[in-house]
Write an enzyme that holds these catalytic residues in place. Structure first.
Site, mmCIF file in Angstrom:
data_model
loop_
_atom_site.group_PDB
_atom_site.id
_atom_site.type_symbol
_atom_site.label_atom_id
_atom_site.label_comp_id
_atom_site.label_asym_id
_atom_site.label_seq_id
_atom_site.Cartn_x
_atom_site.Cartn_y
_atom_site.Cartn_z
ATOM 1 N N LYS A 22 26.058 6.397 -31.621
ATOM 2 C CA LYS A 22 25.489 5.090 -31.136
ATOM 3 C C LYS A 22 24.991 4.777 -33.044
ATOM 4 C CE LYS A 22 20.779 6.392 -31.323
ATOM 5 N NZ LYS A 22 20.018 5.775 -32.240
ATOM 6 N N ASN A 23 24.122 5.984 -33.906
ATOM 7 C CA ASN A 23 23.823 5.817 -35.292
ATOM 8 C C ASN A 23 25.361 4.710 -36.489
ATOM 9 O OD1 ASN A 23 21.298 6.164 -34.542
ATOM 10 N ND2 ASN A 23 21.367 7.819 -35.472
ATOM 11 N N ARG A 93 14.529 -0.837 -33.767
ATOM 12 C CA ARG A 93 13.939 -0.835 -34.862
ATOM 13 C C ARG A 93 15.542 -0.963 -35.601
ATOM 14 N NH1 ARG A 93 9.413 0.522 -37.739
ATOM 15 N NH2 ARG A 93 10.634 1.601 -38.916
ATOM 16 N N CYS A 117 6.782 3.527 -34.550
ATOM 17 C CA CYS A 117 7.095 4.184 -33.893
ATOM 18 C C CYS A 117 6.707 5.471 -33.229
ATOM 19 C CB CYS A 117 8.074 4.574 -34.782
ATOM 20 S SG CYS A 117 9.588 5.910 -34.280
ATOM 21 N N ARG A 122 7.466 4.182 -40.286
ATOM 22 C CA ARG A 122 8.850 4.369 -40.375
ATOM 23 C C ARG A 122 9.283 3.135 -41.873
ATOM 24 N NH1 ARG A 122 12.529 5.683 -35.602
ATOM 25 N NH2 ARG A 122 14.495 5.063 -37.575
ATOM 26 N N PRO A 123 8.594 3.327 -42.998
ATOM 27 C CA PRO A 123 8.666 2.189 -43.576
ATOM 28 C C PRO A 123 10.178 0.948 -43.776
ATOM 29 C CG PRO A 123 8.532 4.204 -44.823
ATOM 30 C CD PRO A 123 8.406 4.644 -43.391
ATOM 31 N N ILE A 124 10.197 0.316 -44.218
ATOM 32 C CA ILE A 124 10.910 -0.446 -44.893
ATOM 33 C C ILE A 124 11.733 -0.754 -45.979
ATOM 34 C CG2 ILE A 124 12.133 -1.259 -41.984
ATOM 35 C CD1 ILE A 124 10.902 -3.968 -42.818
ATOM 36 N N ASP A 125 10.469 -0.772 -46.617
ATOM 37 C CA ASP A 125 10.196 -0.911 -48.741
ATOM 38 C C ASP A 125 11.735 -0.901 -49.366
ATOM 39 O OD1 ASP A 125 9.635 1.977 -48.270
ATOM 40 O OD2 ASP A 125 9.491 2.021 -50.011
ATOM 41 N N LEU A 126 12.274 0.067 -49.089
ATOM 42 C CA LEU A 126 13.478 0.464 -49.371
ATOM 43 C C LEU A 126 14.561 -0.890 -49.108
ATOM 44 C CD1 LEU A 126 14.037 3.796 -49.305
ATOM 45 C CD2 LEU A 126 12.553 2.989 -50.928
ATOM 46 N N ASP A 307 17.824 14.527 -36.225
ATOM 47 C CA ASP A 307 17.625 14.244 -34.567
ATOM 48 C C ASP A 307 17.411 15.316 -34.355
ATOM 49 O OD1 ASP A 307 19.056 11.187 -35.492
ATOM 50 O OD2 ASP A 307 17.426 11.377 -35.560
ATOM 51 N N ARG A 399 18.221 5.460 -23.752
ATOM 52 C CA ARG A 399 18.343 4.513 -25.186
ATOM 53 C C ARG A 399 20.016 5.255 -25.919
ATOM 54 N NH1 ARG A 399 13.650 2.670 -29.043
ATOM 55 N NH2 ARG A 399 15.953 2.166 -30.341
HETATM 56 C C1 EPZ Z 1 18.897 6.696 -39.107
HETATM 57 O O1 EPZ Z 1 16.915 5.716 -38.741
HETATM 58 C C2 EPZ Z 1 18.893 7.201 -37.752
HETATM 59 N N1 EPZ Z 1 18.669 6.319 -37.288
HETATM 60 C C3 EPZ Z 1 17.915 7.991 -37.173
HETATM 61 O O2 EPZ Z 1 18.107 8.409 -36.377
HETATM 62 C C4 EPZ Z 1 17.851 9.596 -38.338
HETATM 63 O O3 EPZ Z 1 16.380 10.345 -38.102
HETATM 64 C C5 EPZ Z 1 17.548 9.200 -38.881
HETATM 65 O O4 EPZ Z 1 18.177 7.710 -39.914
HETATM 66 C C6 EPZ Z 1 17.508 10.019 -40.402
HETATM 67 O O5 EPZ Z 1 18.724 9.907 -40.031
HETATM 68 C C7 EPZ Z 1 19.700 5.220 -36.751
HETATM 69 O O6 EPZ Z 1 20.658 5.250 -37.860
HETATM 70 C C8 EPZ Z 1 19.776 3.765 -35.789
HETATM 71 P P1 EPZ Z 1 15.728 6.696 -42.613
HETATM 72 P P2 EPZ Z 1 16.522 5.253 -40.602
HETATM 73 O O7 EPZ Z 1 16.166 5.073 -43.383
HETATM 74 O O8 EPZ Z 1 17.534 4.894 -41.240
HETATM 75 C C9 EPZ Z 1 12.130 6.676 -45.186
HETATM 76 C C10 EPZ Z 1 17.893 8.960 -33.703
HETATM 77 O O9 EPZ Z 1 17.176 9.919 -32.990
HETATM 78 N N2 EPZ Z 1 12.035 5.662 -45.521
HETATM 79 O O10 EPZ Z 1 17.497 7.472 -43.237
HETATM 80 O O11 EPZ Z 1 15.756 4.557 -39.625
HETATM 81 C C11 EPZ Z 1 11.667 7.211 -43.940
HETATM 82 O O12 EPZ Z 1 10.135 6.731 -43.225
HETATM 83 C C12 EPZ Z 1 17.790 8.020 -34.447
HETATM 84 O O13 EPZ Z 1 18.905 8.474 -33.081
HETATM 85 C C13 EPZ Z 1 11.474 4.520 -46.546
HETATM 86 O O14 EPZ Z 1 10.392 5.328 -46.990
HETATM 87 O O15 EPZ Z 1 15.880 6.318 -41.557
HETATM 88 C C14 EPZ Z 1 11.898 8.659 -43.853
HETATM 89 O O16 EPZ Z 1 11.203 9.563 -44.282
HETATM 90 C C15 EPZ Z 1 15.893 7.791 -34.826
HETATM 91 N N3 EPZ Z 1 11.208 3.390 -47.172
HETATM 92 C C16 EPZ Z 1 13.411 8.978 -44.955
HETATM 93 O O17 EPZ Z 1 13.176 7.306 -45.450
HETATM 94 C C17 EPZ Z 1 12.946 2.909 -46.441
HETATM 95 O O18 EPZ Z 1 12.746 1.561 -46.501
HETATM 96 C C18 EPZ Z 1 14.835 8.389 -44.009
HETATM 97 O O19 EPZ Z 1 14.016 7.446 -43.207
HETATM 98 C C19 EPZ Z 1 13.384 3.585 -45.154
HETATM 99 C C20 EPZ Z 1 13.295 4.908 -45.102
#
Ligand code: EPZ
Length: 424
Positions: A22-23, A93, A117, A122-126, A307, A399
């Site tokens: 899925k991911n 998301r 969430c 789950r910030p998106i600042d990056l 996960d 999902r």
């Molecule tokens: C992906 O989410 C996966 N989803 C998540 O799987 C998975 O838990 C996560 O990566 C971590 O491995 C998909 O691939 C669709 P991140 P993503 O950005 O990309 C912080 C599942 O169960 N962060 O790697 O949203 C964030 O808060 C789902 O299948 C920022 O600070 O995760 C976290 O602490 C749930 N700013 C860390 O980075 C940002 O802009 C990692 O998050 C983005 C992230």
């Protein structure tokens, strides 16, 4: 509304095949927006709610999408809209993945902010930082991210991520594909899903180098061409199925998944006393008479995945001794614990650390799913609980797991999917 009704106490044995990831499928679907002609075929795409939602989003933008026997056919030559609506982004998301490709191809993207969430912020600042570094203006207007290219093209730049982010790495990659010159992404995620995205983009004509390393290099090209591509298997599903064997004391073989992608968790299974046998594309887990307590810390790949954190906690309720599970990625991803305790587990939470006292005899009752992996955890606990466990609101489970009750029943479980009405 649907629930899974699980008759617990049965040992699971046998062989089961993993579905597509899925991911990985979701960013692959987003990347098709970068190709302005021809039809793209994506194979080994799992039949999941999130795939249906992302397909709806692509169609909303103007794409033609058809799905048949785990293959997606997508044409994005007639995209006529660059706005991802709140109603779809709120459901999933990962819709944020359209930001980079829409900005790269059309110079503008309008994506609803994803909102909250189940397991914390789950910030998106990056994601937004990467777009701005590449030369876009980014504002938030009425709950939407409005990203616009300054000038006529994004330009190559060095992006240094302070935190490793799978999603932000994927978005930055796709935004950089047409950028003028070379973009370097440092502290990039190295998850297999990101490697797969890079391979798909290069198959369409992108020029990405140092794939699989934390420092990706993207040299801008002018356009991409439609390509046929096969998705990777779902490593989290494979590990969840192996956990079903370990928690019921059985022996399970999972085919399709690449053992190299599962190394951190396979090593932890061995620490519990499980025997792991790997072959090309298959992994066998043989359970011990008694599971040994084993601590884990959830971190970015290639370490133990967040996960799998919930599933591991369910397993440790059956292990001899006190186990500790820390989640360094999502500090609040513990909604499954109160539900496990209702089944008879004894688990305490302090900050982002769970302490699991085992072994505990679990007794079936009704439990509530709160998110995708929490629902998987409750299904695993129901397999070992005495009596009947009802896991409610399994739309969360659907999902990310393709017909998981069919797979578990093929291994000896007794699970029935039942419709029900929730009290108003
Ligand atoms: C992906 O989410 C996966 N989803 C998540 O799987 C998975 O838990 C996560 O990566 C971590 O491995 C998909 O691939 C669709 P991140 P993503 O950005 O990309 C912080 C599942 O169960 N962060 O790697 O949203 C964030 O808060 C789902 O299948 C920022 O600070 O995760 C976290 O602490 C749930 N700013 C860390 O980075 C940002 O802009 C990692 O998050 C983005 C992230």
């Amino acid at each position: 509304m649907e629930k899974l009704v699980i008759q617990g106490g049965r040992q699971l044995n046998g062989t089961v095949k993993t579905s597509g990831s899925k991911n990985s499928a979701l960013p692959l679907m987003a990347a098709t927006l970068l190709c302005n002609s021809g039809e793209i075929k994506l194979h080994r795409i799992p039949d999941l709610k999130d795939i249906q939602t992302f397909s709806k989003l692509l169609v909303y933008l103007g794409a033609e999408v058809s799905y048949q026997a785990n293959t997606l056919n997508i044409s994005t030559s007639n995209i006529r809209c660059v706005q991802a609506p709140y109603e779809l982004v709120k459901q999933m998301r990962a819709s944020i993945y359209v930001l980079g490709p829409l900005l790269a191809r059309f110079g503008h993207a309008s994506v609803s902010l994803p909102g909250g969430c189940a397991f914390g912020p789950r910030p998106i600042d990056l994601h937004l930082m990467a777009m701005e570094k590449l030369g876009a203006s980014v504002t938030i207007e009425k709950g939407f991210i409005e990203a616009k290219v300054k000038g006529n093209r994004l330009r190559g730049v060095q992006i240094d991520f302070p935190v490793t982010s799978v999603g932000a790495t994927g978005n930055a990659l796709m935004a950089a594909v047409f950028a003028e010159g070379i973009t370097t992404i440092n502290n990039a995620a190295v998850e297999p899903e990101i490697v797969t995205l890079c391979c798909f983009l290069n198959a369409m004509g992108a020029n990405i180098r140092k794939i699989g390393t934390p420092s990706l290099e993207i040299e801008g090209v002018d356009n991409l061409n439609a390509s046929e591509f096969t998705n990777i298997f779902d490593r989290i599903e494979a590990l969840t199925l192996l956990t079903a064997g370990a928690i019921t004391g059985g022996s399970i073989t999972v085919t399709g998944a690449d053992p190299a992608q599962l190394a951190a968790v396979l090593g932890k299974f061995e620490q519990t006393g499980c025997r792991i046998i790997t072959d090309t594309g298959s992994i066998t887990l043989e359970s011990p008479d008694m599971l040994l307590r084993t601590d884990v810390i959830a971190n970015p790949y290639p370490l133990f995945p967040t996960d799998m954190q919930a599933q591991w906690i369910a397993l440790m309720t059956q292990a001899e001794g006190v186990s500790h599970v820390i989640d360094k990625i999502y500090h609040e991803r513990f909604n499954h614990i109160p539900e496990l305790n209702r089944l008879g587990a004894h688990i305490e939470i302090r900050d982002n650390e769970a302490t699991i006292h085992g072994p505990r005899k679990l007794t079936g009752t009704k439990v509530m799913s709160t998110d995708l992996r929490a629902s998987a955890c409750l299904v695993l606990a129901g397999l070992v609980a005495q009596g009947v466990t009802e896991v409610l609101r399994i739309y969360h489970l659907d999902r990310g797991y393709e017909r998981i009750e069919k797979k578990l029943n093929s291994l000896g479980a007794a699970i029935e999917r039942v419709s029900y009405q929730e009290f108003v």
